[in-house]
Scaffold this active site. Structure first.
Site, PDB file in Angstrom:
ATOM      1  N   SER A 196       6.842  -5.045   2.523  1.00  0.00           N
ATOM      2  CA  SER A 196       5.501  -5.464   2.386  1.00  0.00           C
ATOM      3  C   SER A 196       5.174  -6.295   1.076  1.00  0.00           C
ATOM      4  O   SER A 196       3.933  -6.352   0.420  1.00  0.00           O
ATOM      5  CB  SER A 196       4.312  -4.523   2.447  1.00  0.00           C
ATOM      6  OG  SER A 196       4.803  -3.438   1.752  1.00  0.00           O
ATOM      7  N   HIS A 217       6.984  -6.837  10.376  1.00  0.00           N
ATOM      8  CA  HIS A 217       6.004  -6.191   9.509  1.00  0.00           C
ATOM      9  C   HIS A 217       5.299  -5.370  10.344  1.00  0.00           C
ATOM     10  O   HIS A 217       4.339  -5.991  10.843  1.00  0.00           O
ATOM     11  CB  HIS A 217       5.303  -7.257   8.498  1.00  0.00           C
ATOM     12  CG  HIS A 217       4.468  -6.532   7.561  1.00  0.00           C
ATOM     13  ND1 HIS A 217       3.065  -6.877   7.523  1.00  0.00           N
ATOM     14  CD2 HIS A 217       4.608  -5.448   7.148  1.00  0.00           C
ATOM     15  CE1 HIS A 217       2.785  -6.262   6.558  1.00  0.00           C
ATOM     16  NE2 HIS A 217       3.139  -5.325   6.371  1.00  0.00           N
ATOM     17  N   GLU A 229       3.745  -8.105  12.707  1.00  0.00           N
ATOM     18  CA  GLU A 229       3.886  -9.550  12.171  1.00  0.00           C
ATOM     19  C   GLU A 229       5.534  -9.865  12.143  1.00  0.00           C
ATOM     20  O   GLU A 229       6.462  -9.182  11.498  1.00  0.00           O
ATOM     21  CB  GLU A 229       3.441 -10.126  10.705  1.00  0.00           C
ATOM     22  CG  GLU A 229       1.940  -9.819  10.597  1.00  0.00           C
ATOM     23  CD  GLU A 229       1.368  -9.830   9.439  1.00  0.00           C
ATOM     24  OE1 GLU A 229       0.197 -10.568   9.130  1.00  0.00           O
ATOM     25  OE2 GLU A 229       2.029  -9.260   8.238  1.00  0.00           O
ATOM     26  N   ASN A 267      -2.228  -9.613   5.322  1.00  0.00           N
ATOM     27  CA  ASN A 267      -2.824  -9.350   3.880  1.00  0.00           C
ATOM     28  C   ASN A 267      -2.814 -10.506   2.769  1.00  0.00           C
ATOM     29  O   ASN A 267      -3.537 -10.242   1.805  1.00  0.00           O
ATOM     30  CB  ASN A 267      -1.383  -8.491   3.398  1.00  0.00           C
ATOM     31  CG  ASN A 267      -1.277  -7.235   4.025  1.00  0.00           C
ATOM     32  OD1 ASN A 267      -2.111  -6.189   4.273  1.00  0.00           O
ATOM     33  ND2 ASN A 267      -0.328  -7.157   5.165  1.00  0.00           N
TER      34      ASN A 267
END
Length: 361
Positions: A196, A217, A229, A267
């Site tokens: 991440s 992800h 993801e 994000n």
């Protein structure tokens, strides 16, 4: 939706990463460096997958890292019929990981095998509860049977289809791990990172299978969150990418695809929003309480930005924004926050320390 806003990514990849590498390659090189650099560039930029290669049906999964994310990934893979090996440094860690998986499964089965409405006759209700209890126990037992553990990653990857890494967010540690596993894993094995905070490309470059390397992800908590993801680097083959997409679907997740770009999708949008909330407060334009209320009632968010920052951890948020600012110092979205820096310096890190933007008893 709450959890979707909780998983936060840290510093992104550098912008135009491949273009920057290309520009460096085009500079004149000394003769004694030309051969090695040529081999390095070819390894980084050319997929070695044969044309028309078939997608890999992933049946055996090795998960490296028994923490919250690793255990969650292992759980959903095992629950969907995959053979899983969960790897960490010590048996004590793995015992805790297995216990967390079992506890999570028990919580899930309460919902999966919930009792029917109360209009059943008493006798039918009793029978139904007994059947549900038996089905739940069988599901938990079967899932746990699909999970084995090991402290030696090199010894368990010899027959695996997919290695998913979910360890500490340090590039050198990840690179060392994948470089070692690359020597022991079969040629068909796909490597993936749940990072991440780090460029998938930089991790893939520690191996000789850049075409069989991608990002997966997951979001926290993994058993509950539907999104994955799937990250494709410039070297990831289409076959590998499609195999990772199919694997995500087999887990019951909804995959979305993204290139190896700063912050991926979720994000990259979330972090600037959180920081802009802090800046709005710093400028004195609104109180943190009103900002949180406005976003919950006006935008329908389950948590306001200050509540979410406290939940995530202010130290984590500072790490993120500092890394982004270092990469793109002129980008106003990545500007550091004096207030955030002050709270972190005072060890007021949010809910985990009892105080952040708010106080917690």
């Amino acid at each position: 939706m709450v959890s979707l806003l909780i998983q936060v990514i840290a510093p992104p990849t550098r912008r135009n990463h491949c273009h920057q590498q290309r520009d460096r390659v085009l500079q004149p090189l000394p003769a004694d460096m030309a051969s090695s650099c040529t081999r390095h560039v070819i390894a980084r930029c050319v997929s070695t997958s044969p044309a028309g290669a078939k997608k890999l049906v992933i049946k055996h999964v090795t998960v490296i890292g028994g923490g919250l994310m690793g255990a969650g990934i292992a759980q959903v893979a095992a629950a969907t019929g995959h053979a899983v090996v969960l790897v960490d440094q010590t048996d004590d860690i793995l015992k805790k990981s297995r216990k967390s998986i079992e506890d999570s499964l028990k919580r899930m089965t309460k919902k999966m095998f919930a009792d029917k409405p109360e209009d059943f006759q008493q006798t039918l209700q009793e029978n139904h509860k007994e059947l549900n209890s038996k089905a739940a126990s069988q599901f938990i037992e079967k899932t746990l049977t699909n999970v084995t553990t090991s402290t030696d990653p090199a010894a368990v990857v010899h027959s695996t289809d997919l290695v998913v890494e979910a360890i500490v967010e340090k590039l050198d540690v990840k690179n060392e791990l994948f470089k070692r596993l690359d020597k022991f894993a079969p040629e068909h094995t796909i490597f993936a990172s749940n990072t991440s905070s780090l460029p998938i490309t930089d991790i893939a470059n520690s191996t000789t299978r850049q075409d069989r390397f991608g990002g997966l992800h997951f979001f926290n908590p993994v058993p509950m969150m539907k999104l994955v993801e799937v990250i494709k680097t410039p070297m990831t083959s289409q076959t590998t990418f499609e195999s990772l997409v199919d694997f995500s679907k087999a887990l019951g997740k909804t995959p979305v695809s993204c290139m190896d770009t700063p912050g991926f999708i979720v994000n990259r949008l979330l972090v600037p929003y959180l920081m802009e909330g802090v800046r709005l407060h710093e400028r004195g334009h609104a109180s943190k309480e009103d900002i949180d209320v406005a976003m919950k009632l006006g935008a329908g968010y389950p948590m306001g930005p200050f509540e979410l920052l406290d939940y995530v951890g202010l130290d984590t948020s500072k790490f993120i924004i500092d890394g982004w600012h270092q990469l793109e110092p002129e980008n106003p979205l990545f500007a550091p926050s004096e207030l955030l820096n002050k709270l972190v310096a005072e060890k007021k890190l949010g809910k985990k320390t009892g105080e952040g933007f708010y106080k917690y008893k």
